[in-house]
Design an enzyme around this catalytic site. Structure first.
Site, PDB file in Angstrom:
ATOM      1  N   ASP A 192      -8.759 -18.886  22.667  1.00 18.91           N
ATOM      2  CA  ASP A 192      -9.138 -20.205  23.164  1.00 18.91           C
ATOM      3  C   ASP A 192      -8.145 -21.255  22.701  1.00 18.91           C
ATOM      4  O   ASP A 192      -7.653 -21.204  21.564  1.00 18.91           O
ATOM      5  CB  ASP A 192     -10.513 -20.598  22.606  1.00 18.91           C
ATOM      6  CG  ASP A 192     -11.655 -20.078  23.447  1.00 18.91           C
ATOM      7  OD1 ASP A 192     -11.519 -20.042  24.682  1.00 18.91           O
ATOM      8  OD2 ASP A 192     -12.693 -19.703  22.865  1.00 18.91           O
TER       9      ASP A 192
ATOM     10  N   ASP B 269     -12.956 -20.141  20.038  1.00 20.77           N
ATOM     11  CA  ASP B 269     -13.164 -21.316  19.195  1.00 20.77           C
ATOM     12  C   ASP B 269     -14.597 -21.366  18.664  1.00 20.77           C
ATOM     13  O   ASP B 269     -14.926 -22.187  17.813  1.00 20.77           O
ATOM     14  CB  ASP B 269     -12.808 -22.607  19.944  1.00 20.77           C
ATOM     15  CG  ASP B 269     -13.636 -22.833  21.199  1.00 20.77           C
ATOM     16  OD1 ASP B 269     -14.434 -21.954  21.567  1.00 20.77           O
ATOM     17  OD2 ASP B 269     -13.459 -23.899  21.833  1.00 20.77           O
ATOM     18  N   SER B 270     -15.437 -20.431  19.127  1.00 24.06           N
ATOM     19  CA  SER B 270     -16.773 -20.265  18.556  1.00 24.06           C
ATOM     20  C   SER B 270     -16.698 -19.858  17.092  1.00 24.06           C
ATOM     21  O   SER B 270     -17.714 -19.887  16.382  1.00 24.06           O
ATOM     22  CB  SER B 270     -17.569 -19.222  19.346  1.00 24.06           C
ATOM     23  OG  SER B 270     -16.815 -18.034  19.531  1.00 24.06           O
TER      24      SER B 270
ATOM     25  N   GLU C 295     -20.130 -18.743  31.959  1.00 26.32           N
ATOM     26  CA  GLU C 295     -21.078 -18.812  30.835  1.00 26.32           C
ATOM     27  C   GLU C 295     -22.345 -19.561  31.228  1.00 26.32           C
ATOM     28  O   GLU C 295     -22.294 -20.685  31.724  1.00 26.32           O
ATOM     29  CB  GLU C 295     -20.441 -19.493  29.621  1.00 26.32           C
ATOM     30  CG  GLU C 295     -21.385 -19.566  28.430  1.00 26.32           C
ATOM     31  CD  GLU C 295     -20.724 -20.001  27.126  1.00 26.32           C
ATOM     32  OE1 GLU C 295     -21.428 -20.038  26.098  1.00 26.32           O
ATOM     33  OE2 GLU C 295     -19.513 -20.279  27.143  1.00 26.32           O
TER      34      GLU C 295
ATOM     35  N   LYS D 241      -7.189 -18.896  26.695  1.00 24.74           N
ATOM     36  CA  LYS D 241      -8.360 -19.244  27.499  1.00 24.74           C
ATOM     37  C   LYS D 241      -8.562 -20.740  27.427  1.00 24.74           C
ATOM     38  O   LYS D 241      -8.352 -21.350  26.379  1.00 24.74           O
ATOM     39  CB  LYS D 241      -9.614 -18.513  27.013  1.00 24.74           C
ATOM     40  CG  LYS D 241     -10.845 -18.785  27.894  1.00 24.74           C
ATOM     41  CD  LYS D 241     -11.948 -17.797  27.631  1.00 24.74           C
ATOM     42  CE  LYS D 241     -12.710 -18.055  26.367  1.00 24.74           C
ATOM     43  NZ  LYS D 241     -13.486 -19.332  26.407  1.00 24.74           N
TER      44      LYS D 241
ATOM     45  N   GLU E  79     -11.112 -24.047  28.832  1.00 28.64           N
ATOM     46  CA  GLU E  79     -12.330 -24.518  29.489  1.00 28.64           C
ATOM     47  C   GLU E  79     -11.978 -25.539  30.564  1.00 28.64           C
ATOM     48  O   GLU E  79     -11.181 -26.448  30.328  1.00 28.64           O
ATOM     49  CB  GLU E  79     -13.278 -25.149  28.472  1.00 28.64           C
ATOM     50  CG  GLU E  79     -13.863 -24.152  27.488  1.00 28.64           C
ATOM     51  CD  GLU E  79     -14.897 -24.786  26.571  1.00 28.64           C
ATOM     52  OE1 GLU E  79     -15.315 -25.932  26.844  1.00 28.64           O
ATOM     53  OE2 GLU E  79     -15.303 -24.128  25.605  1.00 28.64           O
TER      54      GLU E  79
END
Length: 344
Positions: free
Chosen positions: A111, A72-73, A211, A141, A143
């Protein structure tokens, strides 16, 4: 015995295909979770790159990278936002499909973007299902910054979808974190990161991204878990490492990108300088009429057809157009581009 033989004879699929069992893992085939677990058991580092489109996926895949994450970056790197929060599930699916078309070997992980899984476990499962069915991904993925996200990870795993966890700096939680801040720098924070990683393992995650945490904290987590850890700004003691495609290539020197490029990133090339130089040269050659030259004007029309074309233009009253075409044809003859029959 006769019944088994009859079933086999009725099938148009070779018996060895149906009953032969799993085929041996080969570097030529797509990486699977089994492949990652084998590397982890052998202590072989796992290579991961984050990329967002077809050309970069082709490069990453050709290099033999184990895992390709559609992050999502992309919100920051590709779309120019200051955070990852604005990107939507539909945006991510567009990136996923492009990456899936470009990669035939790497394990593909996407993500789940902010807002696509937090409200309920069922919504999390629905979003994950779309990533596989519509995006062509192998896994997702997620978070983990709250217990509800651990529950979401567990629900997705129970739905039959592989999940990679993410702890430490979790960019989707910057509203709570107060910005992009490293985690695990105090005892309480370090213990929380360890506990979250363990909770993700218990939820069934096949791997956890660490991270922006101190190396001793990453080493502790890697030792405590029996699944691989993937470090990004977390030191050398993880089971593998991940960097963003644009970052590791030194793709951009734009002020925005400089602002969002993390200081832990190593530039393995300065591709941005090469791109800038090429674009500047292109601009100069166009402005000085040196591009396109005869070598880059490959399509020809014979001299006889030029004459007929000029007459057709004149018949239509397009005298200036006919003059321009005649001048261009004469220029080709002058520069030696055209022979009498119009061939190169």
């Amino acid at each position: 015995m006769l019944r088994r033989l009859a079933r086999r004879l009725m099938s148009n699929v070779p018996e060895s295909t149906v009953y032969g069992g799993p085929k041996p893992q080969s570097p030529a085939h797509r990486v699977t979770l089994t492949h990652l677990r084998q590397k982890h058991r052998r202590g072989q580092p796992i290579t991961v790159v984050t990329a967002y489109d077809y050309p970069s996926a082709v490069h990453v895949d050709s290099a033999g990278i184990d895992v390709l994450i559609v992050g999502d970056s992309a919100a920051m790197v590709v779309h120019g936002h200051d955070t990852t929060l604005p990107i939507t599930l539909d945006d991510m699916l567009l990136h996923c499909r492009a990456v899936a078309r470009g990669a035939s070997r790497s394990l593909l992980v996407s993500d789940l973007p902010f807002g696509s899984y937090e409200s309920s476990a069922s919504r999390a499962v629905d979003s994950a299902v779309r990533m596989l069915k519509e995006g062509g991904m192998d896994a997702i993925k997620l978070e983990a910054a709250a217990p509800s996200r651990i529950s979401a990870a567990k629900a997705i795993v129970e739905a039959g979808i592989a999940v990679m966890g993410h702890v430490g700096l979790t960019p989707q939680a910057i509203s709570i974190l107060g910005g992009f801040r490293p985690q695990g720098k105090t005892v309480s924070s370090a213990v929380k990161v360890v506990e979250t990683a363990l909770a993700l393992q218990d939820a069934g995650c096949f791997s956890v991204v660490l991270e922006c945490v101190p190396a001793p904290v990453a080493a502790a987590i890697t030792s405590a878990l029996h699944i691989p850890t993937i470090g990004i700004g977390a030191g050398p003691f993880c089971s593998g490492q991940v960097l963003v495609y644009h970052d590791l290539l030194g793709m951009l020197q734009h002020p925005h990108h400089a602002k969002v490029t993390p200081k832990f990133c190593k530039h393995y090339a300065q591709v941005g300088n090469v791109i800038n130089k090429a674009l500047t040269e292109y601009k100069e050659e166009v402005e000085t009429h040196s591009f396109p030259s005869a070598a880059h004007t490959p399509y020809q029309i014979s001299e006889a057809d030029v004459e007929s074309f000029l007459k057709e233009l004149e018949n239509r009253g397009l005298n200036e157009a006919a003059s321009a075409a005649a001048a261009a044809a004469e220029n080709e003859v002058t520069t030696g581009k055209r022979s009498a029959d119009g061939s190169c």
